[in-house]
Write a protein that holds these residues in place. Sequence first.
Motif, PDB file in Angstrom:
ATOM      1  N   ASP A 276       0.875  -1.171   0.154  1.00  0.00           N
ATOM      2  CA  ASP A 276      -0.061  -0.005   0.012  1.00  0.00           C
ATOM      3  C   ASP A 276       0.764   1.296   0.081  1.00  0.00           C
ATOM      4  N   VAL A 277       0.744   2.168  -0.960  1.00  0.00           N
ATOM      5  CA  VAL A 277       1.427   3.383  -1.094  1.00  0.00           C
ATOM      6  C   VAL A 277       0.544   4.601  -1.011  1.00  0.00           C
ATOM      7  N   SER A 278       0.925   5.616  -0.255  1.00  0.00           N
ATOM      8  CA  SER A 278      -0.038   6.694  -0.090  1.00  0.00           C
ATOM      9  C   SER A 278       0.934   7.983  -0.635  1.00  0.00           C
ATOM     10  N   VAL A 279       0.151   8.902  -1.312  1.00  0.00           N
ATOM     11  CA  VAL A 279       0.665  10.286  -1.825  1.00  0.00           C
ATOM     12  C   VAL A 279      -0.054  11.291  -0.738  1.00  0.00           C
ATOM     13  N   ARG A 280       0.563  12.080   0.013  1.00  0.00           N
ATOM     14  CA  ARG A 280      -0.079  12.942   0.989  1.00  0.00           C
ATOM     15  C   ARG A 280       0.726  14.261   1.018  1.00  0.00           C
ATOM     16  N   PHE A 281      -0.039  15.361   1.559  1.00  0.00           N
ATOM     17  CA  PHE A 281       0.576  16.561   1.836  1.00  0.00           C
ATOM     18  C   PHE A 281       1.287  16.386   3.079  1.00  0.00           C
ATOM     19  N   ALA A 282       2.059  17.600   3.523  1.00  0.00           N
ATOM     20  CA  ALA A 282       2.648  17.503   5.013  1.00  0.00           C
ATOM     21  C   ALA A 282       1.551  17.393   6.054  1.00  0.00           C
ATOM     22  N   THR A 313       4.510   7.706   0.375  1.00  0.00           N
ATOM     23  CA  THR A 313       5.019   6.805   1.892  1.00  0.00           C
ATOM     24  C   THR A 313       4.280   5.628   1.914  1.00  0.00           C
ATOM     25  N   THR A 314       4.860   4.672   2.441  1.00  0.00           N
ATOM     26  CA  THR A 314       4.321   3.255   2.922  1.00  0.00           C
ATOM     27  C   THR A 314       4.644   2.966   4.478  1.00  0.00           C
ATOM     28  N   ASN A 315       3.631   2.525   5.010  1.00  0.00           N
ATOM     29  CA  ASN A 315       3.700   2.244   6.335  1.00  0.00           C
ATOM     30  C   ASN A 315       4.374   3.483   7.227  1.00  0.00           C
ATOM     31  N   ASP A 316       3.776   4.613   6.767  1.00  0.00           N
ATOM     32  CA  ASP A 316       4.254   5.995   7.381  1.00  0.00           C
ATOM     33  C   ASP A 316       5.763   6.242   7.153  1.00  0.00           C
ATOM     34  N   VAL A 317       6.571   5.461   6.161  1.00  0.00           N
ATOM     35  CA  VAL A 317       7.983   5.908   6.042  1.00  0.00           C
ATOM     36  C   VAL A 317       7.883   6.527   4.545  1.00  0.00           C
ATOM     37  N   THR A 318       8.509   7.531   4.465  1.00  0.00           N
ATOM     38  CA  THR A 318       8.612   8.303   3.371  1.00  0.00           C
ATOM     39  C   THR A 318       9.706   7.755   2.421  1.00  0.00           C
TER      40      THR A 318
END
Length: 347
Positions: A276-282, A313-318
């Motif tokens: 699972d991969v996320s693209v997020r703002f700061a 990020t994945t698993n809260d790791v950028t």
Amino acid sequence: MTQPATGPDAGEAGPQSPEETPESPTAAAQPPAPAGPPSPGAGTSARNRRGEPRTYDFRRPTKLSREHVRVMQIAQESFARQATTILTTFLRAGARLELVSIEQFSYDDYIVTLPDPVFISTFSLEPLAGKGLLAYPLDIAMAVVDHMLGGSGSAGQPNRPMTAMETTITNHLLNRLLDEFATSFGPITELQPALLGHEYNPQLAQAAAGSDTVMVATFTMAVGSREGEATLVLPFSSFAQALNNAASPQLSETALAKRKRAAEALSARLNLVPVDVSVRFAPLTVSSADLLSLAVGDVLLLRHPPDAPLEVTTNDVTFAYAIASNHRRRLAAAIVPTPYAAAKDSA
């Protein structure tokens, strides 16, 4: 009054006479005796064969396994043989060091077994952590000095700490013994022991914490006509990994090939595992009151710079950065260089 018969009943079998054979009618008519309950002595002998019960302290579980003891026994017996040669050569007298047992103790439990005074030498175990300890009777230590100075060692020995000259003479022998100790433990782990100092009161020999688990090898030590008990103490935590490696059986070429193929198959399958991969703002920090008072139509200021890339990020790791984009009428993220790397290159 009729006297009751005291002899065996007529229906019971008496002692077999030499003339009576198993084929005789009398013998054939006797049924086999039923198996009765075991006698008290039988149960006692069975318990004796199993050994007496041993106390087990759940606060200090056993850490020294049978495989560990076997590996340590090989190394300690090798050290005992080499030490016997060194002592005989240095003292020019009959000397002997024989391994008796290898046991596990807490350091406090070991210390209380030592007499006071006793000759104790501590040494480092580089590159491992912790300290080792070698202890043996003070009269034997003084007799060793006597022998090295040309005496017979049979006279009464002083019950006092060693002088500076006596310590120097003893250190010369102990350094040689530590070299043999390192050689004997070479198959387990590489060691570079160095002598640290001496102590005569067991309570002052701070080689480990009181609750630390230590391995205690007990030897019979004889120098000339004197005989006593010597102990070599090593911290279990420092040797645990090395003992596990030495105790594991050596793999055959076939087993090594299978292990290699399994590792290659695992590496190949890891490339196909979905992530699972996320693209997020700061991330934004708000107070609890503001969070509870949110209503439809409220606006949260993200405080994300317009020219700053988003975090992938994945698993809260950028692990990468991207900018918002689109691809075939779908939202997308185009990977861009790391901002810190771009700033470094521009500088």
